[in-house]
Every structure is written in C-alpha cells, then in structure tokens.
Design an enzyme around this catalytic site. Structure first.
Site, PDB file in Angstrom:
ATOM      1  N   GLY A  51     -22.228  16.927 -49.520  1.00  0.00           N
ATOM      2  CA  GLY A  51     -23.607  17.280 -49.191  1.00  0.00           C
ATOM      3  C   GLY A  51     -23.735  18.128 -47.945  1.00  0.00           C
ATOM      4  N   CYS A  52     -22.649  18.782 -47.567  1.00  0.00           N
ATOM      5  CA  CYS A  52     -22.722  19.636 -46.388  1.00  0.00           C
ATOM      6  C   CYS A  52     -22.456  21.090 -46.776  1.00  0.00           C
ATOM      7  CB  CYS A  52     -21.676  19.235 -45.368  1.00  0.00           C
ATOM      8  SG  CYS A  52     -21.631  17.476 -45.067  1.00  0.00           S
ATOM      9  N   GLN A  53     -23.201  21.999 -46.139  1.00  0.00           N
ATOM     10  CA  GLN A  53     -22.947  23.420 -46.358  1.00  0.00           C
ATOM     11  C   GLN A  53     -21.619  23.800 -45.700  1.00  0.00           C
ATOM     12  OE1 GLN A  53     -25.365  26.934 -45.125  1.00  0.00           O
ATOM     13  NE2 GLN A  53     -26.792  26.117 -46.613  1.00  0.00           N
ATOM     14  N   SER A  54     -21.333  23.098 -44.590  1.00  0.00           N
ATOM     15  CA  SER A  54     -20.041  23.286 -43.941  1.00  0.00           C
ATOM     16  C   SER A  54     -19.192  22.060 -44.289  1.00  0.00           C
ATOM     17  CB  SER A  54     -20.223  23.389 -42.437  1.00  0.00           C
ATOM     18  OG  SER A  54     -21.088  22.368 -41.970  1.00  0.00           O
TER      19      SER A  54
END
Lengths: 143, 406
Positions: A51-54
């Site tokens: 759930g992280c863009q990074s």
C-alpha cells in the site's frame, strides 16, 4: 529510555522551529538520510509493507521486553517519516506501542500523510508496527 | 493564433483557486480534466428543473428528460461520426466499456485456444478484463512488445495475429507515456485477418478528432470526465454487427422487451446494454462538454496543445538530469519523467507543495513500468487551458526539488 510521549514532544519542539513547509521537508529529508541502515538480510520482499507508492521494508525483533524496529525505503521523505516513527517506537514495550495515539503527526503538520489516498504508507507503517508489538506481547504471554 | 487561453480559462471555475497560497497549476489532466461552467450548470439545471426518469413516464418531465437524453446520444454519436446512434452505449466510463466488451463479446466470440492481443503500454483496465476472460475461456493473452522510445513493435504485432486471434485491444494514446499508437494501421492489419479491434480511447478523444467510421474500429471506449464532462459517465461505441449478437452484460429494467417467469426477451440496441436507470444528469453534462469542445473547435485546441506540448518538452529537457520516459515520434500531451535518482514520490510531494498538480506513481500501468525497470514516473499532462507560464512554474518547481534532494 524516554517514554513515547516524551519523544513525541521532543519531535513537536523540533518542528516548531520551522516557519514554512520547505524547512520542514528539508528537515524530513535530512532525517531520511540519517536513518540507521537496516540489515541487508531484512531488506526482503517478505518485509515489504503493501500500500505504499514507495517501497518500505520494516523489520522487528524483541529484546529484553522491548521491540526493536529497523526499516528502509527507496524514497527519502518516506525514510524521514520512518525515522520519526522508529525514534518513537523502537526500544519501547509492546503495550506502550499498542496504546500510543501519535498525536504528534498532526501537531507537526504531517496529517496529510495519514490520508489513505496519499498511499505513502505512513498509515500502513504504523499499523504494521503496532501489529508487531501485539504479536510479541501475545508470544510473551503464551510462554 | 486565434486562441485566447486566458479567456478560455475563465470558463473553468476551479482554475482560479489557490493551493497552499500559490495559484493552482493543474497538470493532471490525463487523470481527469476540469469542467467548464456550462457542464456544471447543465447538471445543476437538470436537477433543478428537469429531473425525471427516462423512457418510462408519459408525463411532461419524463418526456422532456427522455428527449434530452436521446438527443445527447445522437449528438455524441455524431461527434465520433458513428453511423448510427444505436451503436453508442452509455456506460460509467472507459473501464466499464471495456468490461462490457470483455463480458458480452468475450462470452460469445472467444473460445478455448484463442488469443487476445494487447500491448505492453496498456492501462490496467485494458489488461485485467482480458486476463480474467482468458482464464475463464482458457484463451491466451498475447502482448505486443514496445521499444525504448515507447512505440509498439508493429512487426511483432503482425506476427502475433493469426486465425486464432479473437480480438485486438489497444490504447489510442498511452496514459503513461503519451505515445499515439498507429491505430488505423493496426485496425487495417487486424481486419485483413478478420479480427475485430477495440480501442481504449480514454486519452485520445479529448485531444484530436476521432472518426470511428473512418478508423473502422469495432469498439471505441471513452470517458466523459477526461474530456471536460462529469465523472461516472462514458460511452462504448460498437459496431452493430457485433452488438446485435452480444448478450446483455447487466440485467434489469430497461434492457428487456418482454419478461415472463419462463423467458425474457431483450430490448433492441442500445437499451439492451443499459439496464437500470441511467445517469441522465451525467449524459446531459457529457453532452454539454461535447458541445463546448465543438464550439472551441477541436482543430484549434489540438493546434494549441501541440504547440504547448513542444514548449513543455523542450523546457523540461533543458533541466539537467531530467529524463523523459517515452520519446515516441507520435506523442501528445503527456510527459512522464524522472529527475536524476529522485524517487517520484519524493518529487511529487514537493511539487504538490508549490500548488502544482502532477501525478506520480505507476499510472495504473505496472507492466509498463517493469518494462522500463522504474518504480514509476512523475507525469505532467496538458490540455488547452494550460499555459506556457504554467510550464515555467513546473520547471521552477522541479529545480526546487533538485536543490532539496541533490
């Protein structure tokens, strides 16, 4: 060892020195760069927080009644935020981690990073850290 | 050039606001465009004075709403030069249009051992419905590779076409790279094998004239919200010869001819595919957006956009360490880039703080990002209400990012 609340106030004080967003983010970037390194053996897909863009890797261990966290990210701002969380949560007792309300995030003006749409994973990171604390607590109780 | 961008900007109420104290620079048009006042007013007027269910009542309001709704269909069908307005089905947007075809066309025409051809640069919504269909039918998804510039390998496409190909589904314009695909050539070659072609037109139709009769495509999917209309409404153009044979995708009211507990017969086109109460306000807003575009003249907006795009490309290329991902010869409106080794999320966070809306991430095209071996990009996407001054603001913001991170 300082209590979670004390570390939170310390961080709020540090951020009080900044008048504008640029200084604040410059500081976060510095914090990102100074995040202690995670052991390479823990930088594995199994430790990735979804759930992280990074990308965010989080590892937890349990020593002498305290949870020790190490983490890393491929984005510097995310690393800066992780650094804050590790300062607060690492080396604390499971119960203190589980019960922490983390008001400092909105106090230092980073509440926008808590929105699920930002998908930078701050929210998932906190959840994951609390979950580790809960797991260690349960393990200890069952022993 | 006879194009007064400052006058046009006044048509869009949202553009005059400030974000974090800076004038809003909206460069996320590939995700969703802003709406002119005429679209907003049309929706508001509908609910204040015309609201009523369509195709049912004999009362005045219902008849007026039905007439406006069906006139909108004719107008939108005419805008893309469809032969017949029965070939224009209202959906919730491009995603639903593609899903409709995957379900209804897929169930009827795809069988075990067939293949469906897509390209490496597809949006997830033009990948996943076909993946699901292929799994269900035991068919094969065949992916056309692209080159380093972000152009499809046409020769490889030709090699993938065979008598077992059930459909080619390809994007008109890549949402992540801005590449304009040679869809006319693709359609002609596919048709020489008797293979129908679906075009994902979400990123194409607001930027240039789309003529489905001239293209001879079998399906064209598009969304209103990416062409200055409201969210939650879009269309599927489909050739009658396929639509007639396809089974309904949703069942309910409106799509039936006669219902008994033993047997139901289905309504004629386009209603067969429009079960339930339609988004009437959305359709009227969509229509208002089409009329607005027509009035501006798409030739003029295209010409302005291509000049702005050239200006932006040159300005960004001049920034040291900036790398544009996707450098196709045929490209419009979208610039995806990376700044040195700075993570797109980091760059996006700072750019946002300067009042500029850009998109960061994988742009719902993960396989494409994997192809370039990057975590994502920063994407600036332009339309005719953007200005050279806004490009200059973006450049300044990027330089600020560089100073902060490098």
């Amino acid at each position: 060892m300082m209590k979670i609340k004390e570390i939170e106030s310390q961080i709020v004080e540090e951020f009080d020195n900044f008048d504008d967003w640029m200084d604040k983010y410059t500081y976060l970037i510095e914090m990102g760069k100074s995040l202690p390194l995670i052991e390479n053996e823990f930088k594995i897909d199994n430790n990735l927080i979804s759930g992280c863009q990074s990308k965010v890797w989080l590892h937890a261990s349990y020593e002498n009644g305290k949870v020790i966290f190490t983490a890393d990210s491929d984005a510097i701002i995310t690393k800066g935020i992780i650094n804050l969380l590790i300062r607060i949560f690492s080396n604390q007792a499971p119960d203190d981690i589980i019960n922490a309300d983390l008001n400092f995030i909105s106090e230092i003006g980073l509440q926008e990073h808590l929105s699920p749409t930002r998908s930078n994973g701050l929210l998932s990171m906190i959840k994951q850290m609390k979950l580790y604390a809960l797991v260690f607590k349960t393990k200890m109780q069952n022993q | 050039m006879n194009f007064d961008v400052n006058k046009i900007r006044k048509d869009f109420p949202i553009l005059s606001q400030k974000i974090y104290g800076n004038p809003l620079v909206y460069l996320d048009n590939a995700a969703s465009t802003q709406k002119p006042a005429i679209v907003i007013d049309t929706i508001s007027k509908y609910y204040s004075g015309q609201n009523s269910n369509v195709h049912r009542g004999v009362h005045y309001l219902s008849m007026m709403a039905t007439e406006a709704f069906e006139n909108a269909r004719k107008n939108i069908a005419d805008f893309i030069n469809a032969e017949n307005s029965n070939e224009l089905i209202f959906t919730s947007g491009t995603t639903e249009s593609i899903n409709l075809v995957a379900h209804s066309f897929g169930r009827k025409f795809i069988s075990e051992g067939d293949n469906i051809i897509i390209s490496t640069m597809e949006h997830h919504s033009n990948i996943v419905p076909w993946q699901i269909l292929c799994e269900e039918k035991n068919a094969k998804l065949s992916v056309i590779p692209i080159n380093e510039e972000g152009e499809i390998d046409f020769e490889a496409f030709g090699k993938r076409l065979n008598e077992k190909t059930g459909l080619v589904a390809i994007t008109h314009v890549s949402n992540a790279l801005g590449t304009v695909n040679p869809i006319k050539k693709i359609i002609d070659l596919a048709h020489s094998f008797d293979v129908p072609v679906l075009i994902d037109g979400a990123q194409g139709i607001s930027h240039f004239k789309v003529d489905v009769s001239e293209l001879d495509c079998d399906f064209y999917c598009f969304s209103a919200h990416k062409m200055f209309g409201p969210m939650g409404i879009g269309a599927l153009y489909g050739k009658e010869k396929y639509l007639e044979k396809m089974l309904p995708y949703k069942a309910g009211g409106e799509m039936i001819e006669k219902v008994t507990f033993e047997k139901t017969t289905f309504n004629k086109l386009p209603f067969k595919f429009e079960a339930g109460t339609p988004n009437v306000a959305g359709v009227l807003g969509f229509n208002a957006a089409i009329n607005y575009l027509k009035e501006l003249s798409i030739e003029k907006t295209s010409a302005y956009e291509s000049e702005l795009f050239k200006y932006a490309t040159i300005a960004l290329q001049e920034i040291e360490g900036l790398r544009i991902i996707g450098t196709a010869k045929e490209k419009i409106s979208i610039i995806s880039f990376l700044i040195g080794d700075i993570h797109p999320f980091d760059a996006g966070t700072i750019i946002d703080k300067t009042g500029i809306a850009v998109r960061t991430g994988h742009h719902c095209a993960e396989p494409l990002m994997d192809r370039f071996q990057i975590p994502g990009t920063i994407r600036a996407s332009f339309v005719f209400y953007n200005t050279k001054e806004e490009v200059d603001s973006l450049v300044k913001s990027i330089i600020m990012v560089k100073n902060m991170f490098e």
